[in-house]
Write an enzyme that holds these catalytic residues in place. Structure first.
Site, short mmCIF file in Angstrom:
data_model
loop_
_atom_site.label_atom_id
_atom_site.label_comp_id
_atom_site.label_asym_id
_atom_site.label_seq_id
_atom_site.Cartn_x
_atom_site.Cartn_y
_atom_site.Cartn_z
N ARG A 1 0.76 -1.22 -0.04
CA ARG A 1 0.02 -0.08 0.21
C ARG A 1 0.85 1.15 -0.06
O ARG A 1 1.87 1.24 0.73
CB ARG A 1 -0.92 0.03 1.46
N TYR B 1 -1.89 -3.38 -6.88
CA TYR B 1 -1.55 -3.91 -5.46
C TYR B 1 -2.85 -4.31 -4.72
O TYR B 1 -3.74 -3.13 -4.58
CB TYR B 1 -0.54 -3.55 -4.60
N LYS C 1 -9.78 -1.98 1.54
CA LYS C 1 -9.34 -0.77 2.30
C LYS C 1 -10.24 0.42 2.16
O LYS C 1 -10.61 1.36 3.27
CB LYS C 1 -7.77 -0.65 2.24
N LYS D 1 -2.46 -10.46 12.74
CA LYS D 1 -3.97 -10.69 12.81
C LYS D 1 -4.36 -12.10 12.39
O LYS D 1 -5.20 -12.62 13.01
CB LYS D 1 -4.85 -9.30 12.23
N ASN E 1 -2.57 -14.67 12.15
CA ASN E 1 -2.33 -15.73 13.18
C ASN E 1 -3.08 -15.73 14.23
O ASN E 1 -3.56 -16.90 14.81
CB ASN E 1 -0.88 -15.79 13.55
N ASP F 1 -9.19 -9.16 9.09
CA ASP F 1 -8.86 -7.78 8.86
C ASP F 1 -9.89 -6.82 9.14
O ASP F 1 -9.18 -5.48 9.48
CB ASP F 1 -8.52 -7.78 7.30
N ASN G 1 6.20 -8.64 1.81
CA ASN G 1 4.66 -8.25 1.88
C ASN G 1 4.02 -9.26 0.80
O ASN G 1 3.04 -8.77 0.18
CB ASN G 1 4.47 -6.94 1.56
N ARG H 1 1.63 -12.08 -0.71
CA ARG H 1 0.24 -12.37 -0.06
C ARG H 1 -0.56 -13.67 -0.59
O ARG H 1 -0.22 -14.34 -1.72
CB ARG H 1 -0.62 -11.31 -0.57
N ARG I 1 3.51 -3.79 17.07
CA ARG I 1 4.96 -4.24 17.69
C ARG I 1 5.64 -3.19 18.40
O ARG I 1 6.10 -2.09 17.83
CB ARG I 1 5.76 -4.37 16.43
N TYR J 1 2.27 -16.57 19.19
CA TYR J 1 1.20 -17.67 18.26
C TYR J 1 0.65 -18.31 19.28
O TYR J 1 -0.36 -17.81 19.96
CB TYR J 1 2.32 -18.58 17.70
#
Ligand code: OXD
Ligand code: MN
Length: 603
Positions: free
Chosen positions: A76, A204, A213, A259, A261, A282, A371, A373, A404, A497
């Site tokens: 993005r 993309y 989005k 997200k 996982n 998402d 990234n 996918r 993070r 995890y």
């Protein structure tokens, strides 16, 4: 432009708009998607014949395909994403803005003739389950068969959407062209007041699948504020306890922070009898139900996830769902035409990397783009919750937010109340990832993990969150989590995890008023003894360090949060600036007591 079959709709407004856009973009052909299986086969053939998709090894990965993007078009591009509301103030300080008529004029020049020699696919879709009164209809006009095929996975696509729309004018008008895929001529632009999205120069997913989005977050958040609901960048999971109690959690994390996982977590052996099932990874739309609780739906129909790092150990459910009927983009290829990415399993000797180059084990460059996918339908997930198709959604027990953070933020922190929770979420930070262009690993503030996706002013968004809280009689608890804190040796303190189940259990018990906790100046945390620790890998010292609230680190953090709120400007609600001052003052007291122990205990 060659003749085009009559549109399969009697909706005059829709037909006139498609016609107007086609006159501007000048495609050779206009094709209306019906969403049938027969059509999917035709589009796949078209994509294969034109080199857009390559079939994978059908024995190893049945009915799956590979796509390689232009190397300049892999994530993005937030710097080229605009929210063009009538005034700059409405878009706020976190969105790029241009006066709408100027932006329309600029883009018209770029779209003029952009589809010459190509097909314009008319892609009708629904976000949400068709029978839900909250579902939204969008039509995306695109010159990318890759986009048409991916929307077919990510949304309910085709005739079903035209049927839902009927003769109504209430649909999102999305226009997309890959054009010449030139980053200097790339724009992703939202006109919320017109319910219009124009995107040019990128294929993309996050820039080109306008249902995702652009509509389900940026446009939806703008609408949600006016209509009294929330559009959030969150996963949605169902947790069933060994006693059979079913609870739902929605969790906001920035892009590429786990997200998918968490939504597909496999509980460790010590949690026998627990079951986690997925509703989404998402996006959630949140509404207040008649019982005063918060209800969530996943408006999507598929998963568009980050491949690297996905493995049997980190996400066995995802590995099952990627075994068939998947589209992979920018991963690496094995010599026998299967897919591979970093972190999947033992590294093969030779691969073809995401740029199509020969790649040997030991190379310093990743074989799959960080990234890269996958796109798969929800039904591929063997742990999909049956509640996913419930039109009214599922009641939420807890909202989680996390980023993070290698320092400062403890493994889990429960807010004191809704306002404090909105403060914690609104000021949270995260180290950047490859899901957006730009430097990776830089701390940026990312309110509600939604900074790239809120389609209006951030302070007003906070106000809306506070008002939502006031309207609920049984609001969910708000928790901050951090799986990514590191020790002085640079290693993660928490295994993450499946082991995150230990935190989920504590959170659910807190919501039921069952688990114990320690009060810190910034919220409630578990002590080690408050968590189920049987068979937890790692040391007690690491766990303690993961749980710790350090007064000096938090004073520094509060300083940054204060500057962040100032940057957001005058629309930040006073309840949040007061909350900031209160926390800062409290930490100041404690620091003073620590420096002068004769005045009493600090903790
Ligand atoms: C995504 C993102 O693709 O957040 O979900 O970038
Ligand atoms: Mn996302």
């Amino acid at each position: 432009m060659t003749a085009t079959a009559a549109p399969p709709t009697t909706n005059r407004g829709l037909a006139a708009w498609v016609d107007e856009m086609a006159r501007m973009c000048k495609p050779d052909r206009v094709y209306w998607c019906d969403g049938s299986e027969d059509e999917r086969q035709r589009l796949l053939k078209e994509a294969i014949d034109s080199g857009v998709l390559t079939p994978l090894n059908d024995e190893k990965r049945p009915r799956s395909f590979y796509s390689r993007s232009n190397p300049n078009d892999v994530a993005r591009t937030e710097e080229l994403t605009f929210v063009c509301t009538p005034t700059k103030e409405e878009a706020g300080p976190t969105n790029n803005w241009m006066e709408p008529s100027q932006m329309y004029a600029k883009l018209r020049g770029m779209f003029d003739g952009a589809m010459k020699g190509r097909t314009m696919y008319v892609v009708p879709y629904i976000m949400g389950v068709p029978e839900s009164p909250f579902a939204k209809v969008g039509i995306e006009l695109t010159d990318s068969v890759y986009v048409a095929l991916n929307i077919r996975i990510m949304a309910r696509m085709g005739q079903v959407a035209l049927d839902k729309l009927g003769s109504s004018d209430d649909f999102n008008r999305g226009l997309h062209s890959v054009a010449d895929c030139d980053p200097s001529r790339r724009y992703i632009v939202h006109f919320p007041q017109d319910n219009v999205i124009w995107s040019i120069g990128s294929g993309y997913g996050g820039n080109a699948l306008l249902n995702k989005k652009c509509l389900a977050l940026r446009m939806a958040s703008y609408l949600a504020r006016h209509e009294g609901w929330l559009a959030e960048h969150m996963l949605l999971l169902e947790a069933t306890s060994p006693q059979g109690e079913v609870r739902y959690i929605a969790a906001g994390f920035p892009s590429a922070c786990g997200k998918t996982n968490l939504a597909m977590l496999t509980p460790p052996p010590a949690f026998k009898g627990w079951k986690i099932r997925t509703l989404g990874d998402d996006i959630v739309w949140l509404r207040i139900g008649e019982d005063g609780r918060l209800y969530a739906v996943n408006p999507e129909a598929g998963f568009f996830g980050v491949a690297p790092g996905t493995s049997e150990a980190t996400n066995a459910t995802a590995m099952r769902m990627l075994e068939h009927d998947a589209i992979f983009t920018n991963v690496a290829l094995t010599p026998d035409m299967d897919v591979w990415w970093e972190g999947m399993n033992g590294t093969p000797e030779r691969l073809t990397d995401w740029r199509g180059r020969d790649w040997r084990r030991g190379s310093h460059e990743p074989a799959a783009h960080p990234n890269s996918r996958f796109t798969v339908p929800l039904e591929n997930n063997p742990m999909l919750s049956p509640a996913v198709n419930d039109p009214k959604g599922v009641p939420i027990s807890a909202l989680l937010f996390g980023g993070r953070r290698s320092t400062t933020v403890p493994l889990v922190l429960e807010s004191f109340n809704w306002t404090h929770g909105v403060y914690l979420a609104g000021t949270m930070g995260s180290e950047t990832t490859a899901a957006k262009t730009g430097t990776v690993g830089v701390l940026r503030r990312d309110p509600m993990a939604n900074i790239p996706f809120v389609g209006y002013d951030m302070g007003t968004y906070f106000q809306h969150w506070l008002e939502m809280g006031a309207r609920m009689t049984r609001p969910p608890g708000i928790f901050l989590v951090n799986w990514f804190r590191k020790g002085a040796d640079g290693k993660f303190l928490w295994p993450g995890y499946g082991e995150n189940m230990r935190v989920i259990e504590w959170i659910l018990e807190r919501c039921d008023g069952k688990a114990a906790a320690k009060q810190t100046p910034v919220g409630w945390t578990p002590r080690s003894a408050d968590l189920e620790l049987r068979e937890l890998p790692g040391t007690e010292a690491a766990l303690k360090a993961a749980l710790r609230v350090d007064v000096d680190e938090w004073r520094e953090e509060l300083g940054q949060q204060g500057r962040w709120l100032e940057h957001l400007g005058k629309t930040v609600p006073r309840a949040l600036t007061l909350q900031h001052d209160l926390l800062l003052e409290t930490l100041g007291f404690i620091a003073e007591r620590t420096q002068h122990p004769e005045r009493g205990p600090a903790d």
